[in-house]
Design a protein around this motif. Structure first.
Motif, PDB file in Angstrom:
ATOM      1  N   ILE A 132       0.832  -1.201   0.000  1.00  0.00           N
ATOM      2  CA  ILE A 132       0.000   0.000   0.000  1.00  0.00           C
ATOM      3  C   ILE A 132       0.868   1.253   0.000  1.00  0.00           C
ATOM      4  O   ILE A 132       0.608   2.221  -0.737  1.00  0.00           O
ATOM      5  CB  ILE A 132      -0.937   0.015   1.222  1.00  0.00           C
ATOM      6  N   ASN A 133       1.917   1.241   0.797  1.00  0.00           N
ATOM      7  CA  ASN A 133       2.810   2.404   0.864  1.00  0.00           C
ATOM      8  C   ASN A 133       3.504   2.675  -0.467  1.00  0.00           C
ATOM      9  O   ASN A 133       3.694   3.828  -0.861  1.00  0.00           O
ATOM     10  CB  ASN A 133       3.863   2.201   1.960  1.00  0.00           C
ATOM     11  N   LYS A 134       3.882   1.603  -1.151  1.00  0.00           N
ATOM     12  CA  LYS A 134       4.545   1.753  -2.449  1.00  0.00           C
ATOM     13  C   LYS A 134       3.622   2.443  -3.455  1.00  0.00           C
ATOM     14  O   LYS A 134       4.036   3.364  -4.186  1.00  0.00           O
ATOM     15  CB  LYS A 134       4.971   0.383  -2.972  1.00  0.00           C
ATOM     16  N   ILE A 135       2.347   2.001  -3.492  1.00  0.00           N
ATOM     17  CA  ILE A 135       1.370   2.619  -4.395  1.00  0.00           C
ATOM     18  C   ILE A 135       1.146   4.072  -3.998  1.00  0.00           C
ATOM     19  O   ILE A 135       1.095   4.971  -4.841  1.00  0.00           O
ATOM     20  CB  ILE A 135       0.039   1.839  -4.356  1.00  0.00           C
ATOM     21  N   ARG A 136       1.037   4.311  -2.699  1.00  0.00           N
ATOM     22  CA  ARG A 136       0.768   5.658  -2.187  1.00  0.00           C
ATOM     23  C   ARG A 136       1.938   6.603  -2.497  1.00  0.00           C
ATOM     24  O   ARG A 136       1.735   7.767  -2.859  1.00  0.00           O
ATOM     25  CB  ARG A 136       0.522   5.565  -0.675  1.00  0.00           C
ATOM     26  N   GLU A 137       3.151   6.095  -2.358  1.00  0.00           N
ATOM     27  CA  GLU A 137       4.330   6.934  -2.620  1.00  0.00           C
ATOM     28  C   GLU A 137       4.412   7.338  -4.091  1.00  0.00           C
ATOM     29  O   GLU A 137       4.859   8.442  -4.424  1.00  0.00           O
ATOM     30  CB  GLU A 137       5.596   6.188  -2.201  1.00  0.00           C
ATOM     31  N   THR A 138       3.978   6.445  -4.982  1.00  0.00           N
ATOM     32  CA  THR A 138       3.955   6.792  -6.411  1.00  0.00           C
ATOM     33  C   THR A 138       3.032   7.983  -6.652  1.00  0.00           C
ATOM     34  O   THR A 138       3.376   8.927  -7.371  1.00  0.00           O
ATOM     35  CB  THR A 138       3.459   5.584  -7.241  1.00  0.00           C
ATOM     36  N   LEU A 139       1.855   7.943  -6.024  1.00  0.00           N
ATOM     37  CA  LEU A 139       0.899   9.043  -6.173  1.00  0.00           C
ATOM     38  C   LEU A 139       1.403  10.319  -5.504  1.00  0.00           C
ATOM     39  O   LEU A 139       1.208  11.422  -6.026  1.00  0.00           O
ATOM     40  CB  LEU A 139      -0.457   8.640  -5.577  1.00  0.00           C
ATOM     41  N   LEU A 140       2.038  10.181  -4.358  1.00  0.00           N
ATOM     42  CA  LEU A 140       2.605  11.350  -3.672  1.00  0.00           C
ATOM     43  C   LEU A 140       3.657  12.030  -4.540  1.00  0.00           C
ATOM     44  O   LEU A 140       3.735  13.263  -4.600  1.00  0.00           O
ATOM     45  CB  LEU A 140       3.217  10.937  -2.330  1.00  0.00           C
ATOM     46  N   SER A 141       4.459  11.211  -5.228  1.00  0.00           N
ATOM     47  CA  SER A 141       5.489  11.748  -6.116  1.00  0.00           C
ATOM     48  C   SER A 141       4.863  12.509  -7.285  1.00  0.00           C
ATOM     49  O   SER A 141       5.311  13.606  -7.644  1.00  0.00           O
ATOM     50  CB  SER A 141       6.370  10.603  -6.632  1.00  0.00           C
ATOM     51  N   ILE A 142       3.806  11.913  -7.883  1.00  0.00           N
ATOM     52  CA  ILE A 142       3.111  12.589  -8.996  1.00  0.00           C
ATOM     53  C   ILE A 142       2.527  13.910  -8.525  1.00  0.00           C
ATOM     54  O   ILE A 142       2.678  14.950  -9.168  1.00  0.00           O
ATOM     55  CB  ILE A 142       1.993  11.676  -9.557  1.00  0.00           C
ATOM     56  N   ASN A 143       1.873  13.885  -7.367  1.00  0.00           N
ATOM     57  CA  ASN A 143       1.214  15.087  -6.868  1.00  0.00           C
ATOM     58  C   ASN A 143       2.220  16.167  -6.485  1.00  0.00           C
ATOM     59  O   ASN A 143       2.002  17.366  -6.734  1.00  0.00           O
ATOM     60  CB  ASN A 143       0.334  14.739  -5.663  1.00  0.00           C
ATOM     61  N   ALA A 144       3.347  15.739  -5.895  1.00  0.00           N
ATOM     62  CA  ALA A 144       4.387  16.701  -5.528  1.00  0.00           C
ATOM     63  C   ALA A 144       4.943  17.400  -6.771  1.00  0.00           C
ATOM     64  O   ALA A 144       5.195  18.614  -6.771  1.00  0.00           O
ATOM     65  CB  ALA A 144       5.499  15.996  -4.763  1.00  0.00           C
ATOM     66  N   ASN A 145       5.107  16.622  -7.835  1.00  0.00           N
ATOM     67  CA  ASN A 145       5.619  17.182  -9.091  1.00  0.00           C
ATOM     68  C   ASN A 145       4.633  18.198  -9.671  1.00  0.00           C
ATOM     69  O   ASN A 145       5.025  19.258 -10.160  1.00  0.00           O
ATOM     70  CB  ASN A 145       5.853  16.041 -10.085  1.00  0.00           C
ATOM     71  N   ILE A 146       3.345  17.873  -9.587  1.00  0.00           N
ATOM     72  CA  ILE A 146       2.315  18.800 -10.069  1.00  0.00           C
ATOM     73  C   ILE A 146       2.390  20.110  -9.291  1.00  0.00           C
ATOM     74  O   ILE A 146       2.345  21.205  -9.863  1.00  0.00           O
ATOM     75  CB  ILE A 146       0.909  18.178  -9.932  1.00  0.00           C
ATOM     76  N   GLU A 147       2.500  20.007  -7.963  1.00  0.00           N
ATOM     77  CA  GLU A 147       2.509  21.214  -7.136  1.00  0.00           C
ATOM     78  C   GLU A 147       3.753  22.051  -7.363  1.00  0.00           C
ATOM     79  O   GLU A 147       3.698  23.286  -7.339  1.00  0.00           O
ATOM     80  CB  GLU A 147       2.387  20.809  -5.660  1.00  0.00           C
ATOM     81  N   VAL A 148       4.894  21.401  -7.605  1.00  0.00           N
ATOM     82  CA  VAL A 148       6.115  22.159  -7.918  1.00  0.00           C
ATOM     83  C   VAL A 148       5.951  22.899  -9.236  1.00  0.00           C
ATOM     84  O   VAL A 148       6.352  24.069  -9.371  1.00  0.00           O
ATOM     85  CB  VAL A 148       7.348  21.220  -7.974  1.00  0.00           C
ATOM     86  N   ASN A 149       5.350  22.223 -10.225  1.00  0.00           N
ATOM     87  CA  ASN A 149       5.099  22.874 -11.526  1.00  0.00           C
ATOM     88  C   ASN A 149       4.238  24.123 -11.363  1.00  0.00           C
ATOM     89  O   ASN A 149       4.462  25.146 -12.025  1.00  0.00           O
ATOM     90  CB  ASN A 149       4.397  21.909 -12.483  1.00  0.00           C
ATOM     91  N   ILE A 150       3.248  24.028 -10.469  1.00  0.00           N
ATOM     92  CA  ILE A 150       2.330  25.151 -10.261  1.00  0.00           C
ATOM     93  C   ILE A 150       3.014  26.283  -9.497  1.00  0.00           C
ATOM     94  O   ILE A 150       2.943  27.457  -9.880  1.00  0.00           O
ATOM     95  CB  ILE A 150       1.068  24.682  -9.506  1.00  0.00           C
ATOM     96  N   ASP A 151       3.708  25.925  -8.405  1.00  0.00           N
ATOM     97  CA  ASP A 151       4.273  26.945  -7.513  1.00  0.00           C
ATOM     98  C   ASP A 151       5.599  27.521  -8.013  1.00  0.00           C
ATOM     99  O   ASP A 151       5.933  28.673  -7.702  1.00  0.00           O
ATOM    100  CB  ASP A 151       4.472  26.353  -6.111  1.00  0.00           C
ATOM    101  N   TYR A 152       6.365  26.715  -8.744  1.00  0.00           N
ATOM    102  CA  TYR A 152       7.686  27.171  -9.188  1.00  0.00           C
ATOM    103  C   TYR A 152       7.873  26.890 -10.678  1.00  0.00           C
ATOM    104  O   TYR A 152       8.708  26.071 -11.086  1.00  0.00           O
ATOM    105  CB  TYR A 152       8.793  26.463  -8.386  1.00  0.00           C
ATOM    106  N   PRO A 153       7.119  27.561 -11.528  1.00  0.00           N
ATOM    107  CA  PRO A 153       7.194  27.306 -12.978  1.00  0.00           C
ATOM    108  C   PRO A 153       8.551  27.663 -13.570  1.00  0.00           C
ATOM    109  O   PRO A 153       8.899  27.194 -14.653  1.00  0.00           O
ATOM    110  CB  PRO A 153       6.095  28.206 -13.542  1.00  0.00           C
ATOM    111  N   GLU A 154       9.349  28.470 -12.833  1.00  0.00           N
ATOM    112  CA  GLU A 154      10.638  28.902 -13.376  1.00  0.00           C
ATOM    113  C   GLU A 154      11.720  27.834 -13.241  1.00  0.00           C
ATOM    114  O   GLU A 154      12.799  27.939 -13.833  1.00  0.00           O
ATOM    115  CB  GLU A 154      11.107  30.193 -12.667  1.00  0.00           C
ATOM    116  N   TYR A 155      11.451  26.742 -12.462  1.00  0.00           N
ATOM    117  CA  TYR A 155      12.457  25.701 -12.284  1.00  0.00           C
ATOM    118  C   TYR A 155      12.517  24.832 -13.540  1.00  0.00           C
ATOM    119  O   TYR A 155      11.644  24.025 -13.800  1.00  0.00           O
ATOM    120  CB  TYR A 155      12.114  24.823 -11.078  1.00  0.00           C
ATOM    121  N   GLU A 156      13.602  24.968 -14.287  1.00  0.00           N
ATOM    122  CA  GLU A 156      13.703  24.262 -15.561  1.00  0.00           C
ATOM    123  C   GLU A 156      14.139  22.812 -15.407  1.00  0.00           C
ATOM    124  O   GLU A 156      13.955  22.004 -16.318  1.00  0.00           O
ATOM    125  CB  GLU A 156      14.688  24.996 -16.485  1.00  0.00           C
ATOM    126  N   ASP A 157      14.761  22.478 -14.254  1.00  0.00           N
ATOM    127  CA  ASP A 157      15.256  21.106 -14.082  1.00  0.00           C
ATOM    128  C   ASP A 157      14.187  20.171 -13.494  1.00  0.00           C
ATOM    129  O   ASP A 157      14.445  19.004 -13.228  1.00  0.00           O
ATOM    130  CB  ASP A 157      16.493  21.088 -13.181  1.00  0.00           C
TER     131      ASP A 157
END
Length: 451
Positions: free
Chosen positions: A156-181
């Motif tokens: 369960i944790n493995k599946i959850r961590e995959t989703l947490l990673s996707i969601n974290a990436n989405i939020e970084v894209n929204i909050d810090y669009p200037e980060y090119e890496d």
């Protein structure tokens, strides 16, 4: 959890030993008050000490006391285990002294509840402890042990961590669009990742049907008109005369139950009152009960007689049960044939008689076939096993369905994050990353006091 709790951890009664468990900040100090031996407050952790439990100057029992200091204990609190002689009187007297000196009697499952609240185990592991204690078969033991050791939680944790990673990436894209890496996630990039997680959840749900069977067994309702041999079938399967058998129709007026183990799975056998129209009030109550049992059963065995013509009521019942797991068992094959089998619309027809258990092998084999009991894994028991866990996975899957629907409709990535977070929360509830106090009360109320 500031108080110190105690309870008898072994079954009450006469035996070789009886163990009383104490857990909490003051456990060592309290036990030391009633222990005549070494000063327990000075000893090393995970050591055993000989002495006597005393009430003032009166010896109560000769004991061995195990001292286990936090955090390397079951509850992550200081724990004392007092090994008494297994008499009821001495055990109760020691327990009484602990209560008089500052302990509180533990609630059912409170030691395991503290283990969860103190972060030693998660909610799946806690539930599995109770299942392990109540295991009736080797497969159920293995299933429960897999939960206790954390294998299901890891999945369960493995599946959850995959989703947490996707969601974290989405939020970084929204909050810090200037980060090119940082990878910029679009609907196109998110879709295959969500599909993979959904596939994992679907696989978990499918395989967890095996977990429910292993844990709860299979509820089997034995039904039919009066005097066709339902009670004889139950008695022969059980190997004893649990149900009364006579030639008088309507003898069985209430539900009679028993259990057998087939291929490591418990069959909960239920002999129902004969289904027929009756003016007898008591028998009518039994017939109504039978109908409710049929609705709830995992498998229905309809018993017919080889030497009797099939009735319209029996044919109607077969038609009503066509969407359930149904076996038509044609009994009394040692008598002259009268039944018209061509009228029976059921693919699972078994012939035999209830004179001895050897005649029921074909019936048992058919049950094995219907539930694929031979295919239930004996090495990989990474299954969810209760309705709470399974319903949460189903809710998590619905959230992912909403994500995929949003992708198809071209919804903005930041809006998809709402359903992804919801899925993460559902999975978190399974392991106890979030919970309600009422849920814990419900889970632990069926534990024994000493666990």
């Amino acid at each position: 959890m500031e108080d110190t709790i105690c309870a008898v951890s072994t079954a009450m009664g006469v035996g070789a030993i009886s163990i009383i468990r104490v857990s909490g900040n003051d456990s060592i100090k309290i036990v030391n008050k009633i222990f005549n031996g070494i000063d327990l407050q000075t000893v090393d952790t995970h050591t055993i000490h000989y002495g006597f439990i005393v009430d003032n100057n009166s010896k109560i029992d000769e004991v061995l006391v195990t001292v286990m200091k936090a955090p390397r204990t079951y509850t992550k609190e200081d724990i004392i285990e007092i090994n008494c002689h297994g008499g009821i009187s001495s055990t109760n007297k020691v327990l009484e002294l602990l209560l008089l000196n500052g302990c509180r009697l533990a609630e059912p499952g409170e030691f395991t509840k503290r283990a969860f609240l103190n972060g030693r185990i998660d909610l799946i592991e806690a539930e599995s402890v109770g299942d392990l204690i109540n295991s009736e078969t080797d497969k159920k033991r293995k299933l429960s042990l897999n939960g206790v050791t954390g294998n299901i939680s890891k999945l369960i944790n493995k599946i959850r961590e995959t989703l947490l990673s996707i969601n974290a990436n989405i939020e970084v894209n929204i909050d810090y669009p200037e980060y090119e890496d940082i990878e910029v996630l679009t609907n196109k990039e998110i879709k295959p990742k969500i599909l993979k997680v959904k596939e994992d959840l679907e696989k978990l749900l499918k395989e967890s049907q095996n977990g429910k069977i292993i844990k709860n067994g299979i509820d089997v309702a034995i039904v039919g008109k009066p005097n066709v041999g339902k009670s004889s079938l139950l008695n022969t399967l059980l190997g004893n005369d649990k149900a009364i058998v006579t030639n008088i129709a309507g003898t069985t007026r209430d539900i009679v139950e028993g259990k057998i183990i087939l291929n490591g799975i418990v069959l909960n056998l239920i002999d129902t009152a004969g289904i027929r129209d009756t003016e007898d009030i008591i028998e009518k109550i039994g017939v109504d009960k039978s109908k409710k049992i049929i609705e709830q059963a995992d498998l229905v065995i309809l018993v017919l007689n080889y030497n009797e013509k099939i009735t319209k009521k029996e044919l109607d019942l077969i038609n009503e049960l066509k969407n359930k797991n149904l076996i038509v068992y044609i009994n009394k094959t040692d008598l002259e044939k009268q039944i018209d089998v061509d009228k029976i619309d059921c693919k699972n027809i078994v012939y035999g008689n209830t004179l001895n258990v050897e005649n029921l092998e074909e019936l048992k084999n058919k049950i094995v076939e219907i539930f694929n009991l031979e295919q239930i894994e004996t090495s990989d028991f990474t299954y969810l096993s209760n309705s709470r866990q399974i319903s949460l996975v189903k809710n998590a899957k619905k959230s992912l369905d909403n994500v995929l629907l949003g992708i198809e409709n071209g919804i903005e990535v930041d809006m998809l994050s709402i359903d992804i977070k919801e899925c993460i929360d559902y999975l978190g509830e399974i392991i106890g990353a979030s919970y309600k106090e009422e849920l814990l009360d419900e889970i632990f109320k069926n534990f024994c006091l000493g666990k």
